[in-house]
Design a protein around this motif. Structure first.
Motif, short mmCIF file in Angstrom:
data_model
loop_
_atom_site.label_atom_id
_atom_site.label_comp_id
_atom_site.label_asym_id
_atom_site.label_seq_id
_atom_site.Cartn_x
_atom_site.Cartn_y
_atom_site.Cartn_z
N ALA A 6 0.83 -1.21 0.00
CA ALA A 6 0.00 0.00 0.00
C ALA A 6 0.87 1.26 0.00
N LYS A 7 1.85 1.32 0.87
CA LYS A 7 2.70 2.51 0.98
C LYS A 7 3.50 2.75 -0.31
N PRO A 8 4.26 1.76 -0.80
CA PRO A 8 5.03 2.04 -2.03
C PRO A 8 4.14 2.31 -3.24
N LEU A 9 2.98 1.67 -3.31
CA LEU A 9 2.09 1.92 -4.43
C LEU A 9 1.53 3.35 -4.36
N ASN A 10 1.22 3.81 -3.15
CA ASN A 10 0.76 5.19 -2.99
C ASN A 10 1.87 6.18 -3.35
N THR A 113 6.65 -0.62 -13.51
CA THR A 113 6.76 0.84 -13.67
C THR A 113 8.17 1.30 -13.33
N THR A 114 8.77 0.68 -12.34
CA THR A 114 10.15 1.01 -11.99
C THR A 114 11.09 0.69 -13.16
N LYS A 115 10.87 -0.44 -13.82
CA LYS A 115 11.68 -0.78 -15.00
C LYS A 115 11.51 0.26 -16.11
N TYR A 116 10.27 0.70 -16.33
CA TYR A 116 10.03 1.71 -17.36
C TYR A 116 10.71 3.03 -16.99
N LEU A 117 10.67 3.38 -15.71
CA LEU A 117 11.33 4.60 -15.25
C LEU A 117 12.84 4.52 -15.45
N ILE A 118 13.41 3.36 -15.15
CA ILE A 118 14.85 3.16 -15.33
C ILE A 118 15.22 3.32 -16.81
N SER A 119 14.43 2.72 -17.67
CA SER A 119 14.69 2.82 -19.11
C SER A 119 14.60 4.27 -19.58
N PHE A 120 13.58 4.98 -19.13
CA PHE A 120 13.43 6.38 -19.52
C PHE A 120 14.59 7.21 -18.98
N ALA A 121 15.03 6.94 -17.76
CA ALA A 121 16.14 7.68 -17.17
C ALA A 121 17.43 7.44 -17.94
N ILE A 165 14.18 10.62 -10.96
CA ILE A 165 13.84 9.22 -11.27
C ILE A 165 14.81 8.29 -10.56
N TYR A 166 16.09 8.62 -10.58
CA TYR A 166 17.11 7.80 -9.91
C TYR A 166 16.78 7.65 -8.42
N LEU A 167 16.49 8.76 -7.76
CA LEU A 167 16.18 8.71 -6.32
C LEU A 167 14.88 7.94 -6.06
N PHE A 168 13.90 8.16 -6.91
CA PHE A 168 12.63 7.46 -6.72
C PHE A 168 12.79 5.96 -6.93
N VAL A 169 13.57 5.56 -7.93
CA VAL A 169 13.81 4.14 -8.17
C VAL A 169 14.50 3.51 -6.96
N LEU A 171 14.13 4.42 -3.89
CA LEU A 171 13.08 4.27 -2.88
C LEU A 171 12.24 3.02 -3.15
N MET A 172 11.82 2.86 -4.39
CA MET A 172 11.01 1.69 -4.73
C MET A 172 11.79 0.39 -4.50
N GLN A 173 13.05 0.38 -4.85
CA GLN A 173 13.88 -0.81 -4.66
C GLN A 173 14.03 -1.14 -3.17
N SER A 174 14.05 -0.12 -2.33
CA SER A 174 14.15 -0.38 -0.88
C SER A 174 12.88 -1.08 -0.39
N PHE A 175 11.73 -0.74 -0.95
CA PHE A 175 10.49 -1.40 -0.57
C PHE A 175 10.42 -2.82 -1.10
N LEU A 176 11.04 -3.03 -2.25
CA LEU A 176 11.00 -4.37 -2.86
C LEU A 176 12.10 -5.28 -2.34
N GLY A 177 13.05 -4.70 -1.62
CA GLY A 177 14.14 -5.50 -1.08
C GLY A 177 15.19 -5.85 -2.11
N ASN A 178 15.31 -5.02 -3.16
CA ASN A 178 16.31 -5.28 -4.22
C ASN A 178 17.55 -4.47 -3.95
#
Length: 178
Positions: A6-10, A113-121, A165-169, A171-178
Motif C-alpha cells: 500500500a505505501k510504495p504503491l501510494n 513501472t520502476t523498469k520503465y522509469l529506469i529505461s526512460f532515465a 527518477i534515480y532517487l525514486f527508483v 526508494l522503490m527498490q528499498s520497498f521491494l528488497g532489491n
C-alpha cells in the motif's frame, strides 16, 4: 495478512501524478515531439518507455479505485467480509485470496513501472550527454530550436528528471528488497 504494498504503491501513484505528468512530460514533449532524431531507434525506445509509464499511471489509478471502501469492487467485498472472517472460514479464505491477488498485482505494477522509469532515465542521460556536445550533437539535430521552445533550461530539466527518477527508483527498490 494485509496490503503489503500500500505505501510504495501510494508513493508511486503520487510520483506519477505529481512529478511524471509535469516535469517528465515537459521533457518528453520537448525531445520526443519536437526533437529531430538522427537515430529513430533510440527515440522509439524512449517514447515506448514514456508511454508505458503513462499507461501504468492509469492502471494504478484504476487498481486503487477498485480498493475503495465506498464503491470499489474489492474494497466493498473486504469491508463486507471483515466482520465475518473471525467466525466464517469461507469469508476468511475469500479475504486472503483478494489480499494475495491485490499484493501480487501491486508488486507487479511497482516492478514494471520502476523498469520503465529506469529505461526512460537511461535514455534521458543519453539525451543530456548529447545536449552537452552541441554543436556536434549526434542524437538530436535541432537542439538550438528546442532551446527556444523549452520552458526551463534543457540541461537543468533533463538533469532534474534523471536525478528525481534515480532517487525514486532507489526508494522503490528499498520497498521491494532489491
Amino acid at each position: 495478512m494485509g496490503y503489503e504494498y500500500a505505501k510504495p504503491l501510494n508513493y508511486l501513484k503520487s510520483f506519477l501524478i505529481e512529478y511524471v505528468k509535469r516535469d517528465v512530460r515537459e521533457l518528453a514533449d520537448l525531445v520526443l515531439v519536437r526533437g529531430k532524431w538522427a537515430n529513430v531507434t533510440l527515440s522509439k525506445q524512449m517514447s515506448d518507455s514514456y508511454n508505458l509509464i503513462m499507461e501504468s499511471s492509469g492502471k494504478i489509478t484504476d487498481f486503487d479505485a477498485k480498493h475503495s471502501e465506498e464503491n470499489g469492487e474489492f474494497g466493498v467485498k473486504l469491508k463486507t467480509l471483515l466482520p465475518r472472517c473471525d467466525r466464517d472460514r469461507e469469508s476468511k479464505s475469500i479475504m486472503k485470496t483478494i489480499l494475495n491477488d491485490s499484493n501480487t498485482a501491486a508488486r507487479e505494477y511497482i516492478v514494471n513501472t520502476t523498469k520503465y522509469l529506469i529505461s526512460f532515465a537511461k535514455d534521458t542521460k543519453s539525451v543530456l550527454e548529447d545536449y552537452k556536445k552541441v554543436p556536434r550533437a549526434e542524437l538530436l539535430t535541432n537542439w538550438k530550436e528546442l532551446e527556444r521552445f523549452a520552458e526551463h533550461p534543457i540541461e537543468e530539466l533533463a538533469t532534474g528528471v534523471y536525478k528525481q527518477i534515480y532517487l525514486f527508483v532507489q526508494l522503490m527498490q528499498s520497498f521491494l528488497g532489491n
